[in-house]
Design an enzyme around this catalytic site. Structure first.
Site, short mmCIF file in Angstrom:
data_model
loop_
_atom_site.label_atom_id
_atom_site.label_comp_id
_atom_site.label_asym_id
_atom_site.label_seq_id
_atom_site.Cartn_x
_atom_site.Cartn_y
_atom_site.Cartn_z
CG HIS A 77 -1.71 1.25 1.39
ND1 HIS A 77 -2.96 1.42 0.84
CD2 HIS A 77 -1.42 2.41 2.04
CE1 HIS A 77 -3.42 2.62 1.15
NE2 HIS A 77 -2.50 3.25 1.86
CD GLU A 78 1.89 3.44 3.79
OE1 GLU A 78 2.12 4.56 3.29
OE2 GLU A 78 0.88 3.21 4.49
CG HIS B 15 0.39 6.41 -0.40
ND1 HIS B 15 -0.73 6.98 -0.96
CD2 HIS B 15 -0.03 5.77 0.72
CE1 HIS B 15 -1.78 6.72 -0.21
NE2 HIS B 15 -1.39 5.98 0.81
CG HIS C 94 -5.62 6.91 1.05
ND1 HIS C 94 -5.45 7.61 2.22
CD2 HIS C 94 -4.71 5.89 1.11
CE1 HIS C 94 -4.51 7.05 2.96
NE2 HIS C 94 -4.03 6.01 2.30
#
Length: 286
Positions: free
Chosen positions: A228-229, A232, A238
């Protein structure tokens, strides 16, 4: 970061940690309304300008608060009431990513213009977890596999380097750990990352970092949160799409894949993978 199978779609992609709105966990805690107000401000549902304007009087206009709550409910795919109802307060109590949900362009913005100008990116771990039972090899391998999820869908390639200078720097820390976003202790914000081309990814070392089935029962899966990170760090914000890896909150999955929406968005930034599978038709005919 809720993760669901997207079986019918050919571009099966990953969906990490944060699942937005596939029902809510009735066993999770609820925030108080005071904590919920802080949450709305922290993750930018309450605009900083509006908050500062309310400071002299100490009173936030009801319409502003209701609008912020509605934005949160839209992001998490729950009924839009504009009120601090039970489901809303439970959603706010879930462990999550520390990156803000609302950008200057709105809560559902998926990606911007911040991208890496090259396809080969290097990374290293500058500070391993001091509290996890995972050894350094296991931590590094979890990061490698998390990068691979994105590499399979794009022309991007990721290389681990021990040198002083790399594109992405990963470290574990707790509370105040060298940036402007201190961690808040176990079970709240798990990790955060910066958009390109800063390349900083931080994990809260007060969390219990594990892998696989053990993480489902006893802690948080490092591989899932890292994937997930890294989204980014590659330029994604998001998502409020159900089953998206880039949803804000954490949910364990034994089968981590990218959601179709995440695939389209990351390919919108970097293009498709140039890798082509070998023709296996001869095998299928046997």
């Amino acid at each position: 970061m809720d993760i669901n199978k997207q079986a019918p779609f050919s571009l099966l992609v990953f969906c990490i940690v944060v699942t937005i709105g596939n029902g809510f966990d009735t066993t999770s805690n609820m925030l108080t309304e005071s904590e919920a107000m802080n949450y709305l401000e922290k993750f930018n549902y309450l605009n900083e300008t509006v908050v500062k304007a309310a400071l002299p009087t100490g009173v936030m206009p009801v319409s502003i608060v209701e609008g912020a709550i509605s934005k949160f409910q839209e992001m998490f795919n729950i009924p839009i009431t504009g009120k601090f109802d039970e489901e809303t307060l439970r959603k706010m109590a879930l462990p999550r990513c520390g990156v803000k949900d609302v950008t200057d362009n709105g809560p559902a913005k998926r990606y911007g213009k911040q991208v890496w100008p090259k396809k080969a990116l290097s990374w290293k771990i500058t500070g391993y977890s001091k509290t996890s039972t995972l050894n350094q090899f296991e931590q590094r391998d979890a990061m490698r596999r998390a990068f691979d999820i994105w590499a399979k869908q794009t022309p991007l390639r990721f290389e681990y380097k021990e040198g002083d200078i790399t594109d992405m720097s990963i470290k574990f820390g707790s509370r105040y750990h060298g940036d402007s976003q201190p961690f808040d202790g176990p079970g709240k914000v798990l990790a955060h990352a910066t958009l390109p081309t800063d390349g900083n990814i931080h994990f809260d070392d007060e969390e219990k970092w594990l892998l696989g089935a053990k993480a489902e029962k006893e802690g948080h899966d490092l591989y899932i949160v890292a994937a997930h990170e890294f989204g980014h760090a590659l330029g994604l914000e998001h998502s409020n799409v159900r089953g998206s890896l880039m949803a804000p909150t954490y949910t364990y999955s034994s089968n981590l894949i990218l959601n179709w929406n995440d695939v389209l968005d990351i390919q919108g930034l970097y293009g498709r993978s140039s890798f082509k599978r070998k023709n296996t038709w001869w095998f299928l005919r046997k």
